[in-house]
Design a protein around this motif. Structure first.
Motif, PDB file in Angstrom:
ATOM      1  N   PRO A  24     -16.578  -7.028  -7.908  1.00 48.94           N
ATOM      2  CA  PRO A  24     -16.298  -8.155  -8.811  1.00 48.94           C
ATOM      3  C   PRO A  24     -14.821  -8.322  -9.160  1.00 48.94           C
ATOM      4  N   VAL A  25     -14.039  -7.236  -9.106  1.00 49.06           N
ATOM      5  CA  VAL A  25     -12.635  -7.347  -9.493  1.00 49.06           C
ATOM      6  C   VAL A  25     -11.677  -7.310  -8.304  1.00 49.06           C
ATOM      7  N   LEU A  26     -12.124  -6.755  -7.168  1.00 48.44           N
ATOM      8  CA  LEU A  26     -11.244  -6.665  -6.006  1.00 48.44           C
ATOM      9  C   LEU A  26     -11.500  -7.747  -4.964  1.00 48.44           C
ATOM     10  N   ALA A  27     -12.608  -8.467  -5.117  1.00 46.34           N
ATOM     11  CA  ALA A  27     -12.983  -9.483  -4.133  1.00 46.34           C
ATOM     12  C   ALA A  27     -13.055  -8.858  -2.744  1.00 46.34           C
ATOM     13  N   ASP A  28     -12.205  -9.265  -1.819  1.00 48.12           N
ATOM     14  CA  ASP A  28     -12.320  -8.779  -0.443  1.00 48.12           C
ATOM     15  C   ASP A  28     -11.328  -7.654  -0.127  1.00 48.12           C
ATOM     16  N   ARG A  29     -10.684  -7.079  -1.145  1.00 50.99           N
ATOM     17  CA  ARG A  29      -9.742  -5.985  -0.897  1.00 50.99           C
ATOM     18  C   ARG A  29     -10.453  -4.634  -0.903  1.00 50.99           C
ATOM     19  N   PRO A  30     -10.061  -3.709  -0.033  1.00 49.50           N
ATOM     20  CA  PRO A  30     -10.621  -2.356  -0.092  1.00 49.50           C
ATOM     21  C   PRO A  30     -10.023  -1.594  -1.272  1.00 49.50           C
ATOM     22  N   LYS A  31     -10.688  -0.503  -1.679  1.00 47.88           N
ATOM     23  CA  LYS A  31     -10.234   0.247  -2.851  1.00 47.88           C
ATOM     24  C   LYS A  31      -8.818   0.788  -2.698  1.00 47.88           C
ATOM     25  N   LEU A  32      -8.439   1.183  -1.491  1.00 45.54           N
ATOM     26  CA  LEU A  32      -7.093   1.722  -1.304  1.00 45.54           C
ATOM     27  C   LEU A  32      -6.005   0.728  -1.695  1.00 45.54           C
ATOM     28  N   LEU A  33      -6.321  -0.549  -1.627  1.00 46.55           N
ATOM     29  CA  LEU A  33      -5.327  -1.574  -1.975  1.00 46.55           C
ATOM     30  C   LEU A  33      -5.519  -2.124  -3.381  1.00 46.55           C
ATOM     31  N   ALA A  34      -6.361  -1.466  -4.179  1.00 44.38           N
ATOM     32  CA  ALA A  34      -6.544  -1.894  -5.570  1.00 44.38           C
ATOM     33  C   ALA A  34      -5.203  -1.842  -6.299  1.00 44.38           C
ATOM     34  N   PRO A  35      -4.861  -2.881  -7.050  1.00 44.33           N
ATOM     35  CA  PRO A  35      -3.567  -2.881  -7.744  1.00 44.33           C
ATOM     36  C   PRO A  35      -3.584  -1.935  -8.942  1.00 44.33           C
ATOM     37  N   VAL A  36      -2.642  -1.000  -8.952  1.00 41.95           N
ATOM     38  CA  VAL A  36      -2.523  -0.027 -10.046  1.00 41.95           C
ATOM     39  C   VAL A  36      -1.051   0.056 -10.441  1.00 41.95           C
ATOM     40  N   ALA A  37      -0.759  -0.318 -11.661  1.00 44.77           N
ATOM     41  CA  ALA A  37       0.618  -0.287 -12.180  1.00 44.77           C
ATOM     42  C   ALA A  37       1.582  -1.001 -11.237  1.00 44.77           C
ATOM     43  N   GLY A  38       1.150  -2.137 -10.721  1.00 47.99           N
ATOM     44  CA  GLY A  38       2.023  -2.983  -9.924  1.00 47.99           C
ATOM     45  C   GLY A  38       2.116  -2.645  -8.450  1.00 47.99           C
ATOM     46  N   ARG A  39       1.349  -1.652  -7.990  1.00 42.41           N
ATOM     47  CA  ARG A  39       1.391  -1.252  -6.572  1.00 42.41           C
ATOM     48  C   ARG A  39      -0.025  -0.950  -6.104  1.00 42.41           C
ATOM     49  N   PRO A  40      -0.288  -1.051  -4.798  1.00 43.45           N
ATOM     50  CA  PRO A  40      -1.588  -0.631  -4.288  1.00 43.45           C
ATOM     51  C   PRO A  40      -1.796   0.865  -4.540  1.00 43.45           C
ATOM     52  N   PHE A  41      -3.012   1.244  -4.870  1.00 43.75           N
ATOM     53  CA  PHE A  41      -3.330   2.641  -5.148  1.00 43.75           C
ATOM     54  C   PHE A  41      -2.898   3.544  -3.995  1.00 43.75           C
ATOM     55  N   LEU A  42      -3.045   3.063  -2.770  1.00 46.10           N
ATOM     56  CA  LEU A  42      -2.648   3.827  -1.595  1.00 46.10           C
ATOM     57  C   LEU A  42      -1.209   4.298  -1.693  1.00 46.10           C
ATOM     58  N   GLU A  43      -0.319   3.466  -2.172  1.00 45.67           N
ATOM     59  CA  GLU A  43       1.092   3.829  -2.230  1.00 45.67           C
ATOM     60  C   GLU A  43       1.336   4.960  -3.230  1.00 45.67           C
ATOM     61  N   HIS A  44       0.595   4.981  -4.317  1.00 46.18           N
ATOM     62  CA  HIS A  44       0.710   6.091  -5.263  1.00 46.18           C
ATOM     63  C   HIS A  44       0.270   7.394  -4.599  1.00 46.18           C
ATOM     64  N   LEU A  45      -0.827   7.349  -3.842  1.00 43.16           N
ATOM     65  CA  LEU A  45      -1.299   8.552  -3.157  1.00 43.16           C
ATOM     66  C   LEU A  45      -0.272   9.053  -2.146  1.00 43.16           C
ATOM     67  N   ILE A  46       0.283   8.142  -1.368  1.00 43.94           N
ATOM     68  CA  ILE A  46       1.262   8.538  -0.351  1.00 43.94           C
ATOM     69  C   ILE A  46       2.506   9.127  -1.002  1.00 43.94           C
ATOM     70  N   ASP A  47       2.969   8.513  -2.068  1.00 44.28           N
ATOM     71  CA  ASP A  47       4.134   9.051  -2.785  1.00 44.28           C
ATOM     72  C   ASP A  47       3.870  10.474  -3.257  1.00 44.28           C
ATOM     73  N   TRP A  48       2.695  10.693  -3.808  1.00 45.18           N
ATOM     74  CA  TRP A  48       2.320  12.012  -4.325  1.00 45.18           C
ATOM     75  C   TRP A  48       2.288  13.053  -3.209  1.00 45.18           C
ATOM     76  N   LEU A  49       1.682  12.694  -2.088  1.00 47.56           N
ATOM     77  CA  LEU A  49       1.571  13.627  -0.969  1.00 47.56           C
ATOM     78  C   LEU A  49       2.928  13.936  -0.346  1.00 47.56           C
ATOM     79  N   THR A  50       3.741  12.919  -0.167  1.00 47.98           N
ATOM     80  CA  THR A  50       5.051  13.150   0.458  1.00 47.98           C
ATOM     81  C   THR A  50       5.990  13.913  -0.479  1.00 47.98           C
ATOM     82  N   ARG A  51       5.765  13.822  -1.777  1.00 50.84           N
ATOM     83  CA  ARG A  51       6.557  14.605  -2.725  1.00 50.84           C
ATOM     84  C   ARG A  51       6.385  16.102  -2.476  1.00 50.84           C
ATOM     85  N   PHE A  52       5.226  16.484  -1.937  1.00 50.62           N
ATOM     86  CA  PHE A  52       4.961  17.886  -1.618  1.00 50.62           C
ATOM     87  C   PHE A  52       5.204  18.196  -0.145  1.00 50.62           C
TER      88      PHE A  52
END
Length: 242
Positions: A24-52
């Protein structure tokens, strides 16, 4: 401890789910591209992983995989090599690992759910896992109300004794599975040779007591599986994470 503890370790992100509750809130977008704090959730995950120090990330995709692939092509993020593997049909979390097994080359492999985040130190987790000699490890987060998730019961040394099912009548603080794992090559081989669908129910919950080691703590944790939790994720990523 290295400042790039995940260098040389493959990371598999399990993101093949249909995301029915978020439709109902993402329409045709997959969860990885859900907008979170102005960016797709995927980008937060990648940033976190590459930080390590993660250098190779395999996205195990299913529903709307083409949207994720198109986003990555148009918006490269992080320094890691990111590869996509698309399921031919929904396989479940264990099935996704089985499908990806031939593409995962390191020992161990870091595996995480693509719809949750835990603000834990992955270097400490890797060190804990290696020192334990266990075939598999998981991060557990202490939350104020574990009833929604199901509890993980551990002993004083941090070894899993039991996974308890979700129980709305048993509210209150407790440890939950935060959806981040380390699996040895041998453990991945056993998963690949089996027919399990759910990593949580069919694999981890069936391990004997004392077989799985944990890194447990009061880590900030969020999943984005419902409209309410997706909204809650906005404030978590508005501030600094590890």
């Amino acid at each position: 401890m290295s400042d790039r503890p995940l260098a040389g370790i493959d990371v598999a992100v399990l993101a093949g789910g249909l995301g029915t509750r978020l439709a109902p809130v993402l329409a045709d977008r997959p969860k990885l591209l859900a907008p979170v704090a102005g960016r797709p959730f995927l980008e937060h995950l990648i940033d976190w992983l590459t930080r390590f120090g993660a250098g190779r990330i395999l996205l195990c995709l299913g529903h709307r995989a083409e949207a994720v692939q198109a986003h990555l092509a148009a918006h490269p993020v992080g320094s890691a090599r990111i590869e996509c593997l698309v399921e031919p049909l929904p396989l479940g979390t264990a099935g996704a690992l089985r499908h990806a097994r031939s593409q995962l080359r390191s020992d161990p492999v870091l595996v995480l759910n693509g719809d949750s985040f835990v603000d834990a130190d992955l270097g400490v987790f890797l060190d804990r896992y290696r020192r334990s000699g266990a075939a598999a490890g998981l991060i557990c987060a202490e939350v104020a109300d574990a009833a929604r998730y199901g509890r993980v019961e551990i002993d004083d040394a941090g070894w899993v004794q039991r996974f308890a099912e979700k129980d709305p009548d048993r509210s209150g603080r407790g440890l939950i599975n935060a959806g981040v794992y380390l699996f040895s090559a041998a453990m991945l081989g056993r998963i690949a040779a089996g027919k399990a669908a759910s990593l949580e129910r069919d694999v981890l919950a069936r391990q004997p007591a004392g077989a799985l080691v944990t890194l447990a703590g009061r880590f900030r944790f969020i999943d984005i599986g419902t409209p309410e939790s997706l909204q809650a994720a906005q404030s978590l990523f508005a501030g600094p994470v590890r």
